[in-house]
Design an enzyme around this catalytic site. Structure first.
Site, PDB file in Angstrom:
ATOM      1  N   VAL A 121       0.969  -6.994 -34.084  1.00 13.64           N
ATOM      2  CA  VAL A 121       0.780  -8.426 -33.796  1.00 13.64           C
ATOM      3  C   VAL A 121      -0.373  -9.055 -34.580  1.00 13.64           C
ATOM      4  CG1 VAL A 121       1.849  -8.322 -31.504  1.00 13.64           C
ATOM      5  CG2 VAL A 121      -0.644  -8.013 -31.729  1.00 13.64           C
ATOM      6  N   TYR A 180     -15.995  -4.556 -19.017  1.00 13.50           N
ATOM      7  CA  TYR A 180     -14.750  -5.137 -19.562  1.00 13.50           C
ATOM      8  C   TYR A 180     -15.094  -5.994 -20.798  1.00 13.50           C
ATOM      9  CZ  TYR A 180      -9.873  -6.668 -19.406  1.00 13.50           C
ATOM     10  OH  TYR A 180      -8.549  -6.906 -19.697  1.00 13.50           O
ATOM     11  N   LYS A 218      -9.284 -12.226 -22.491  1.00 18.45           N
ATOM     12  CA  LYS A 218      -8.382 -12.633 -21.397  1.00 18.45           C
ATOM     13  C   LYS A 218      -8.615 -14.095 -21.007  1.00 18.45           C
ATOM     14  CE  LYS A 218      -6.036  -8.784 -20.716  1.00 18.45           C
ATOM     15  NZ  LYS A 218      -4.709  -8.642 -21.348  1.00 18.45           N
ATOM     16  N   ALA A 250      -9.128  -3.633 -27.555  1.00 22.65           N
ATOM     17  CA  ALA A 250     -10.519  -3.767 -27.981  1.00 22.65           C
ATOM     18  C   ALA A 250     -10.971  -2.379 -28.410  1.00 22.65           C
ATOM     19  CB  ALA A 250     -11.399  -4.281 -26.842  1.00 22.65           C
ATOM     20  N   ARG A 260      -3.039   2.702 -13.439  1.00 22.24           N
ATOM     21  CA  ARG A 260      -3.377   3.941 -14.130  1.00 22.24           C
ATOM     22  C   ARG A 260      -2.451   4.212 -15.322  1.00 22.24           C
ATOM     23  NH1 ARG A 260      -6.606   8.427 -13.301  1.00 22.24           N
ATOM     24  NH2 ARG A 260      -7.919   7.252 -11.918  1.00 22.24           N
ATOM     25  N   THR A 261      -2.560   3.402 -16.367  1.00 20.11           N
ATOM     26  CA  THR A 261      -1.808   3.650 -17.598  1.00 20.11           C
ATOM     27  C   THR A 261      -2.591   4.646 -18.453  1.00 20.11           C
ATOM     28  OG1 THR A 261      -2.897   1.799 -18.679  1.00 20.11           O
ATOM     29  CG2 THR A 261      -0.821   1.328 -17.584  1.00 20.11           C
ATOM     30  N   LEU A 262      -1.956   5.117 -19.543  1.00 24.14           N
ATOM     31  CA  LEU A 262      -2.647   6.077 -20.413  1.00 24.14           C
ATOM     32  C   LEU A 262      -3.926   5.466 -20.984  1.00 24.14           C
ATOM     33  CD1 LEU A 262      -1.405   8.830 -20.583  1.00 24.14           C
ATOM     34  CD2 LEU A 262      -0.570   8.306 -22.863  1.00 24.14           C
TER      35      LEU A 262
HETATM   36  P1  NAD Z   1      -0.801   0.314 -22.776  1.00 25.37           P
HETATM   37  O1  NAD Z   1      -1.740   1.008 -23.704  1.00 25.37           O
HETATM   38  O2  NAD Z   1       0.339   1.084 -22.282  1.00 25.37           O
HETATM   39  O3  NAD Z   1      -0.272  -1.040 -23.435  1.00 25.37           O
HETATM   40  C1  NAD Z   1      -1.002  -1.745 -24.417  1.00 25.37           C
HETATM   41  C2  NAD Z   1      -0.054  -1.963 -25.575  1.00 25.37           C
HETATM   42  O4  NAD Z   1      -0.664  -2.768 -26.578  1.00 25.37           O
HETATM   43  C3  NAD Z   1       0.373  -0.644 -26.262  1.00 25.37           C
HETATM   44  O5  NAD Z   1       1.768  -0.533 -26.249  1.00 25.37           O
HETATM   45  C4  NAD Z   1      -0.125  -0.813 -27.686  1.00 25.37           C
HETATM   46  O6  NAD Z   1       0.734  -0.218 -28.637  1.00 25.37           O
HETATM   47  C5  NAD Z   1      -0.118  -2.326 -27.801  1.00 25.37           C
HETATM   48  N1  NAD Z   1      -0.915  -2.792 -28.933  1.00 25.37           N
HETATM   49  C6  NAD Z   1      -2.237  -2.594 -29.183  1.00 25.37           C
HETATM   50  N2  NAD Z   1      -2.574  -3.138 -30.364  1.00 25.37           N
HETATM   51  C7  NAD Z   1      -1.431  -3.694 -30.881  1.00 25.37           C
HETATM   52  C8  NAD Z   1      -1.127  -4.381 -32.093  1.00 25.37           C
HETATM   53  N3  NAD Z   1      -2.062  -4.620 -33.033  1.00 25.37           N
HETATM   54  N4  NAD Z   1       0.154  -4.805 -32.296  1.00 25.37           N
HETATM   55  C9  NAD Z   1       1.115  -4.558 -31.372  1.00 25.37           C
HETATM   56  N5  NAD Z   1       0.873  -3.912 -30.204  1.00 25.37           N
HETATM   57  C10 NAD Z   1      -0.382  -3.480 -29.974  1.00 25.37           C
HETATM   58  O7  NAD Z   1      -1.712  -0.208 -21.563  1.00 25.37           O
HETATM   59  P2  NAD Z   1      -1.350  -1.190 -20.339  1.00 25.37           P
HETATM   60  O8  NAD Z   1      -2.390  -0.910 -19.327  1.00 25.37           O
HETATM   61  O9  NAD Z   1       0.081  -1.066 -20.003  1.00 25.37           O
HETATM   62  O10 NAD Z   1      -1.643  -2.648 -20.929  1.00 25.37           O
HETATM   63  C11 NAD Z   1      -0.681  -3.664 -21.052  1.00 25.37           C
HETATM   64  C12 NAD Z   1      -1.272  -5.019 -20.731  1.00 25.37           C
HETATM   65  O11 NAD Z   1      -1.647  -5.051 -19.366  1.00 25.37           O
HETATM   66  C13 NAD Z   1      -2.520  -5.378 -21.515  1.00 25.37           C
HETATM   67  O12 NAD Z   1      -2.506  -6.766 -21.839  1.00 25.37           O
HETATM   68  C14 NAD Z   1      -3.619  -5.116 -20.527  1.00 25.37           C
HETATM   69  O13 NAD Z   1      -4.775  -5.881 -20.805  1.00 25.37           O
HETATM   70  C15 NAD Z   1      -2.944  -5.577 -19.268  1.00 25.37           C
HETATM   71  N6  NAD Z   1      -3.533  -5.132 -18.005  1.00 25.37           N
HETATM   72  C16 NAD Z   1      -3.694  -3.808 -17.750  1.00 25.37           C
HETATM   73  C17 NAD Z   1      -4.248  -3.410 -16.533  1.00 25.37           C
HETATM   74  C18 NAD Z   1      -4.483  -1.957 -16.212  1.00 25.37           C
HETATM   75  O14 NAD Z   1      -5.278  -1.662 -15.333  1.00 25.37           O
HETATM   76  N7  NAD Z   1      -3.818  -1.027 -16.874  1.00 25.37           N
HETATM   77  C19 NAD Z   1      -4.620  -4.387 -15.584  1.00 25.37           C
HETATM   78  C20 NAD Z   1      -4.405  -5.730 -15.873  1.00 25.37           C
HETATM   79  C21 NAD Z   1      -3.868  -6.102 -17.083  1.00 25.37           C
HETATM   80  O1  0WE Z   2      -6.923  -4.734 -20.034  1.00 25.72           O
HETATM   81  C1  0WE Z   2      -7.264  -3.630 -19.682  1.00 25.72           C
HETATM   82  C2  0WE Z   2      -7.508  -2.529 -20.708  1.00 25.72           C
HETATM   83  C3  0WE Z   2      -6.902  -2.836 -22.052  1.00 25.72           C
HETATM   84  C4  0WE Z   2      -7.431  -1.963 -23.146  1.00 25.72           C
HETATM   85  C5  0WE Z   2      -7.569  -0.582 -23.009  1.00 25.72           C
HETATM   86  C6  0WE Z   2      -8.076   0.167 -24.066  1.00 25.72           C
HETATM   87  C7  0WE Z   2      -8.336   1.645 -23.958  1.00 25.72           C
HETATM   88  C8  0WE Z   2      -8.242   2.330 -25.306  1.00 25.72           C
HETATM   89  C9  0WE Z   2      -7.810  -2.560 -24.338  1.00 25.72           C
HETATM   90  N1  0WE Z   2      -8.304  -1.826 -25.362  1.00 25.72           N
HETATM   91  C10 0WE Z   2      -8.435  -0.504 -25.261  1.00 25.72           C
HETATM   92  N2  0WE Z   2      -8.923   0.196 -26.322  1.00 25.72           N
HETATM   93  C11 0WE Z   2      -8.898   1.545 -26.387  1.00 25.72           C
HETATM   94  O2  0WE Z   2      -9.402   2.149 -27.366  1.00 25.72           O
HETATM   95  N3  0WE Z   2      -7.453  -3.394 -18.332  1.00 25.72           N
HETATM   96  C12 0WE Z   2      -7.362  -4.511 -17.410  1.00 25.72           C
HETATM   97  C13 0WE Z   2      -7.827  -2.073 -17.761  1.00 25.72           C
HETATM   98  C14 0WE Z   2      -9.322  -2.011 -17.684  1.00 25.72           C
HETATM   99  O3  0WE Z   2     -10.046  -1.692 -18.771  1.00 25.72           O
HETATM  100  C15 0WE Z   2     -11.384  -1.758 -18.400  1.00 25.72           C
HETATM  101  C16 0WE Z   2     -11.473  -2.140 -17.078  1.00 25.72           C
HETATM  102  C17 0WE Z   2     -10.145  -2.309 -16.600  1.00 25.72           C
HETATM  103  C18 0WE Z   2      -9.735  -2.735 -15.237  1.00 25.72           C
HETATM  104  C19 0WE Z   2     -12.526  -1.517 -19.172  1.00 25.72           C
HETATM  105  C20 0WE Z   2     -13.781  -1.623 -18.580  1.00 25.72           C
HETATM  106  C21 0WE Z   2     -13.881  -2.028 -17.263  1.00 25.72           C
HETATM  107  C22 0WE Z   2     -12.735  -2.282 -16.486  1.00 25.72           C
END
Ligand code: NAD
Ligand code: 0WE
Length: 258
Positions: free
Chosen positions: A66, A158, A165, A97, A195-197
């Protein structure tokens, strides 16, 4: 199963593996008989994403970074071809990030990594909405993105993702205004910690989940299935008059002051 998602065609960005929020959403939509194309970033995850997509009979899996306008244009061209120039919904579940910016102090964020986080996590929604609009214009559509409370309030560590965001949340409102005239809705889901990867790699993530489980009105953690239910609603015709809003799927945590 038939319902208001049956026969709808959509594009899902952000599946990396089976724990991705995007996959929780996609598998739920597949149960409701939606048809979906998928994009992934980078060859490392391609095989896994192709296998998942195949399990829901996806007609198209293609790469899309993207950060790259040409890549977005190509991917949406392929989607248009796969779906006869029509798209009913878009799931944007992408954020990034640098890992070192999700620990330590926000003050230390360098300029290039600040813009990297905003580029991938906020601007990408604008670019995707721009590319989706011509495919949605005739019949209307629904766009859902994933956000987090850290864009509205300071969540320690964060950091730059919170700033991204905040930009994403504002983008939802401005996109909803622009696209509303073509009956395209734009909404965000604000999920509690899932709890995603990616999330598991964040130091202190387990502690955050426990805080939510103690302090949220419902006193429990949330999972991908909870988010999927909210997405299925927002993408369905049941939500036909819902746009420019944030649906919290966080066991009520956002409402608390203590
Ligand atoms: P995830 O790692 O499974 O998903 C993040 C995705 O972003 C991955 O598929 C990765 O390939 C993609 N991505 C990163 N850089 C990219 C790029 N340059 N081009 C295209 N794709 C790219 O983790 P997730 O937790 O499923 O996160 C998905 C969304 O949910 C994110 O926006 C995250 O901020 C949001 N979110 C996550 C949580 C949480 O606790 N896991 C909570 C609230 C919101
Ligand atoms: O949006 C997120 C995390 C998205 C994310 C996760 C990673 C991990 C691996 C973005 N960038 C990266 N870069 C990596 O290298 N969340 C809402 C989950 C999250 O992340 C946190 C949180 C929470 C909640 C980070 C610090 C504090 C709280």
């Amino acid at each position: 199963m038939s319902g208001s998602l049956s026969g709808k065609r959509g594009l899902v960005l952000g599946v990396a593996n089976k724990r991705s929020i995007a996959w929780s959403i996609a598998s739920r939509l597949a149960e409701a008989d939606a048809e979906m194309a998928f994009t992934y970033q980078g060859g490392r995850i391609e095989k896994g994403v192709r296998d998942l997509a195949e399990s829901v009979n996806s007609p198209l899996v293609t790469s899309c970074d993207v950060r790259d306008d040409a890549d977005i244009a190509r991917a949406f061209d392929e989607v248009g071809e796969a779906f006869d120039g029509k798209l009913d919904f878009l799931v944007h579940s992408v954020a990034f990030a640098a890992a070192e910016d999700l620990e330590g102090r926000f003050t230390d964020t360098p300029r290039d990594r600040f813009w990297l986080a905003l580029d991938v996590s906020a601007y990408s929604l604008v670019a995707c909405a721009h590319a989706a609009e011509p495919l949605m214009r005739d019949a209307g559509g629904s766009i859902v993105t994933m956000t987090y409370l850290g864009g509205e309030r300071a969540v320690p560590r964060y950091n730059v993702m919170g700033v991204a965001k905040a930009a994403l949340d504002a983008s939802v409102r401005y996109l909803a205004w622009d696209l509303g005239e073509n009956d395209i809705r734009v909404n965000a889901i604000s999920a509690g910690p899932v709890r995603t990867l990616a999330a598991r790699s964040i130091p202190g993530f387990g502690a955050m989940e426990e805080i939510v489980a103690q302090r949220a009105p419902l006193r429990r953690q949330i999972d991908g299935g909870d988010v999927a239910g909210a997405a299925a609603y927002l993408l369905s015709d049941e939500a036909r008059n819902v746009t420019a809003t944030t649906l919290y799927v966080d066991a009520g945590f956002h409402s608390m002051g203590m």
